[in-house]
Motif scaffolding. Sequence first.
Motif, PDB file in Angstrom:
ATOM      1  N   MET A  17       1.005  -1.316   0.154  1.00  0.00           N
ATOM      2  CA  MET A  17       0.026   0.300  -0.106  1.00  0.00           C
ATOM      3  C   MET A  17       0.467   1.474  -0.167  1.00  0.00           C
ATOM      4  N   VAL A  18       0.161   2.152  -1.092  1.00  0.00           N
ATOM      5  CA  VAL A  18       1.569   3.551  -1.152  1.00  0.00           C
ATOM      6  C   VAL A  18       0.129   4.561  -0.463  1.00  0.00           C
ATOM      7  N   ARG A  19       0.983   5.242  -0.427  1.00  0.00           N
ATOM      8  CA  ARG A  19       0.283   6.925  -0.246  1.00  0.00           C
ATOM      9  C   ARG A  19       0.773   8.043  -0.477  1.00  0.00           C
ATOM     10  N   GLY A  20       1.022   8.628  -2.204  1.00  0.00           N
ATOM     11  CA  GLY A  20       2.374   9.355  -2.711  1.00  0.00           C
ATOM     12  C   GLY A  20       3.400   8.275  -2.693  1.00  0.00           C
ATOM     13  N   ALA A  21       3.903   8.891  -2.661  1.00  0.00           N
ATOM     14  CA  ALA A  21       5.246   7.999  -3.305  1.00  0.00           C
ATOM     15  C   ALA A  21       5.669   7.263  -1.700  1.00  0.00           C
ATOM     16  N   GLU A  22       5.470   7.781  -0.343  1.00  0.00           N
ATOM     17  CA  GLU A  22       5.695   6.696  -0.351  1.00  0.00           C
ATOM     18  C   GLU A  22       4.936   5.716   1.008  1.00  0.00           C
ATOM     19  N   PRO A  23       6.044   4.182   1.277  1.00  0.00           N
ATOM     20  CA  PRO A  23       5.154   3.519   1.577  1.00  0.00           C
ATOM     21  C   PRO A  23       4.146   3.586   2.858  1.00  0.00           C
ATOM     22  N   SER A  24       2.927   2.806   3.399  1.00  0.00           N
ATOM     23  CA  SER A  24       2.304   2.798   3.981  1.00  0.00           C
ATOM     24  C   SER A  24       2.092   1.514   4.806  1.00  0.00           C
ATOM     25  N   GLY A  25       1.989   0.491   4.287  1.00  0.00           N
ATOM     26  CA  GLY A  25       1.518  -1.095   4.887  1.00  0.00           C
ATOM     27  C   GLY A  25       1.527  -1.575   3.598  1.00  0.00           C
ATOM     28  N   PHE A  26       0.209  -3.445   4.282  1.00  0.00           N
ATOM     29  CA  PHE A  26      -0.047  -3.261   3.142  1.00  0.00           C
ATOM     30  C   PHE A  26      -1.693  -3.896   3.137  1.00  0.00           C
ATOM     31  N   VAL A  27      -1.941  -4.742   2.162  1.00  0.00           N
ATOM     32  CA  VAL A  27      -3.304  -5.485   2.529  1.00  0.00           C
ATOM     33  C   VAL A  27      -3.523  -6.506   1.969  1.00  0.00           C
ATOM     34  N   ALA A  28      -3.007  -7.630   2.702  1.00  0.00           N
ATOM     35  CA  ALA A  28      -3.766  -8.893   2.208  1.00  0.00           C
ATOM     36  C   ALA A  28      -4.584  -9.404   2.018  1.00  0.00           C
ATOM     37  N   SER A  29      -5.215 -10.426   1.302  1.00  0.00           N
ATOM     38  CA  SER A  29      -6.261 -11.954   1.698  1.00  0.00           C
ATOM     39  C   SER A  29      -5.700 -13.153   1.522  1.00  0.00           C
ATOM     40  N   ARG A  30      -6.624 -13.768   2.385  1.00  0.00           N
ATOM     41  CA  ARG A  30      -6.455 -15.507   2.114  1.00  0.00           C
ATOM     42  C   ARG A  30      -6.733 -16.293   2.487  1.00  0.00           C
ATOM     43  N   LYS A  31      -7.679 -17.452   1.860  1.00  0.00           N
ATOM     44  CA  LYS A  31      -8.796 -18.601   1.409  1.00  0.00           C
ATOM     45  C   LYS A  31      -7.880 -19.305   2.326  1.00  0.00           C
ATOM     46  N   VAL A  32      -9.665 -19.329   3.022  1.00  0.00           N
ATOM     47  CA  VAL A  32      -9.508 -20.229   4.494  1.00  0.00           C
ATOM     48  C   VAL A  32     -10.536 -21.233   4.598  1.00  0.00           C
ATOM     49  N   ALA A  33      -9.704 -21.999   4.219  1.00  0.00           N
ATOM     50  CA  ALA A  33     -11.233 -23.636   4.436  1.00  0.00           C
ATOM     51  C   ALA A  33     -12.477 -23.932   5.626  1.00  0.00           C
ATOM     52  N   ALA A  34     -13.759 -23.597   4.762  1.00  0.00           N
ATOM     53  CA  ALA A  34     -14.174 -23.739   6.184  1.00  0.00           C
ATOM     54  C   ALA A  34     -14.704 -25.351   6.120  1.00  0.00           C
ATOM     55  N   ALA A  35     -14.465 -26.164   4.911  1.00  0.00           N
ATOM     56  CA  ALA A  35     -15.228 -26.987   5.313  1.00  0.00           C
ATOM     57  C   ALA A  35     -14.407 -28.022   3.680  1.00  0.00           C
ATOM     58  N   SER A  36     -14.012 -29.271   3.485  1.00  0.00           N
ATOM     59  CA  SER A  36     -13.366 -29.552   1.993  1.00  0.00           C
ATOM     60  C   SER A  36     -14.382 -28.869   0.615  1.00  0.00           C
ATOM     61  N   SER A  37     -15.278 -28.415   0.559  1.00  0.00           N
ATOM     62  CA  SER A  37     -15.585 -28.000  -0.716  1.00  0.00           C
ATOM     63  C   SER A  37     -16.170 -26.471  -0.334  1.00  0.00           C
ATOM     64  N   SER A  38     -15.720 -26.017   0.173  1.00  0.00           N
ATOM     65  CA  SER A  38     -15.742 -24.200   0.759  1.00  0.00           C
ATOM     66  C   SER A  38     -15.185 -23.997   1.472  1.00  0.00           C
ATOM     67  N   PHE A  39     -15.200 -22.041   1.105  1.00  0.00           N
ATOM     68  CA  PHE A  39     -14.089 -21.583   1.727  1.00  0.00           C
ATOM     69  C   PHE A  39     -14.631 -19.980   1.944  1.00  0.00           C
ATOM     70  N   HIS A  40     -13.696 -18.665   2.450  1.00  0.00           N
ATOM     71  CA  HIS A  40     -14.211 -17.859   2.697  1.00  0.00           C
ATOM     72  C   HIS A  40     -12.754 -17.084   2.713  1.00  0.00           C
ATOM     73  N   TRP A  41     -13.032 -16.386   2.728  1.00  0.00           N
ATOM     74  CA  TRP A  41     -11.539 -15.278   2.507  1.00  0.00           C
ATOM     75  C   TRP A  41     -11.593 -14.322   4.332  1.00  0.00           C
ATOM     76  N   ASN A  42     -10.758 -14.238   4.481  1.00  0.00           N
ATOM     77  CA  ASN A  42      -9.885 -13.561   5.980  1.00  0.00           C
ATOM     78  C   ASN A  42      -8.589 -12.217   5.154  1.00  0.00           C
ATOM     79  N   VAL A  43      -9.385 -10.978   4.731  1.00  0.00           N
ATOM     80  CA  VAL A  43      -8.521 -10.282   4.787  1.00  0.00           C
ATOM     81  C   VAL A  43      -7.747  -8.973   6.247  1.00  0.00           C
ATOM     82  N   ARG A  44      -6.998  -8.958   6.085  1.00  0.00           N
ATOM     83  CA  ARG A  44      -5.884  -7.792   6.902  1.00  0.00           C
ATOM     84  C   ARG A  44      -5.169  -6.711   6.418  1.00  0.00           C
ATOM     85  N   VAL A  45      -5.296  -5.815   7.525  1.00  0.00           N
ATOM     86  CA  VAL A  45      -4.726  -4.415   6.792  1.00  0.00           C
ATOM     87  C   VAL A  45      -2.969  -4.831   8.158  1.00  0.00           C
TER      88      VAL A  45
END
Length: 115
Positions: free
Chosen positions: A1-29
Amino acid sequence: MVRGAEPSGFVASRKVAAASSSFHWNVRVALLPEARGQGFGSEAQRPLVRYLFAHTTVVRIEADTEAENVAEQRASENRVHPGGHPAQHRVPRRTVAGRRAVCRRQRYSVLREDA
């Protein structure tokens, strides 16, 4: 994540298996200390949540915060979805100061139908 010319952090997502055939996303900053408290995290995660709903079949997206981090909880209420659904849960076996501890977390989630 960049604000202007300076880095300010990052945003990410990861896939989380809820069962053998389903999933959801978890997002983090993660923000650098000097970027905190300025709305950058909320601003960056909203498009990520919209993107994940638009380009995947997932029905739920979550964001976790530590229970003691009230500032991040307030941001998550806006970041995942205004009025997102909070629920507390415990995460076992987190190492704190070299010792195993139970960490309480606040989880926010938004369903596709509410987005």
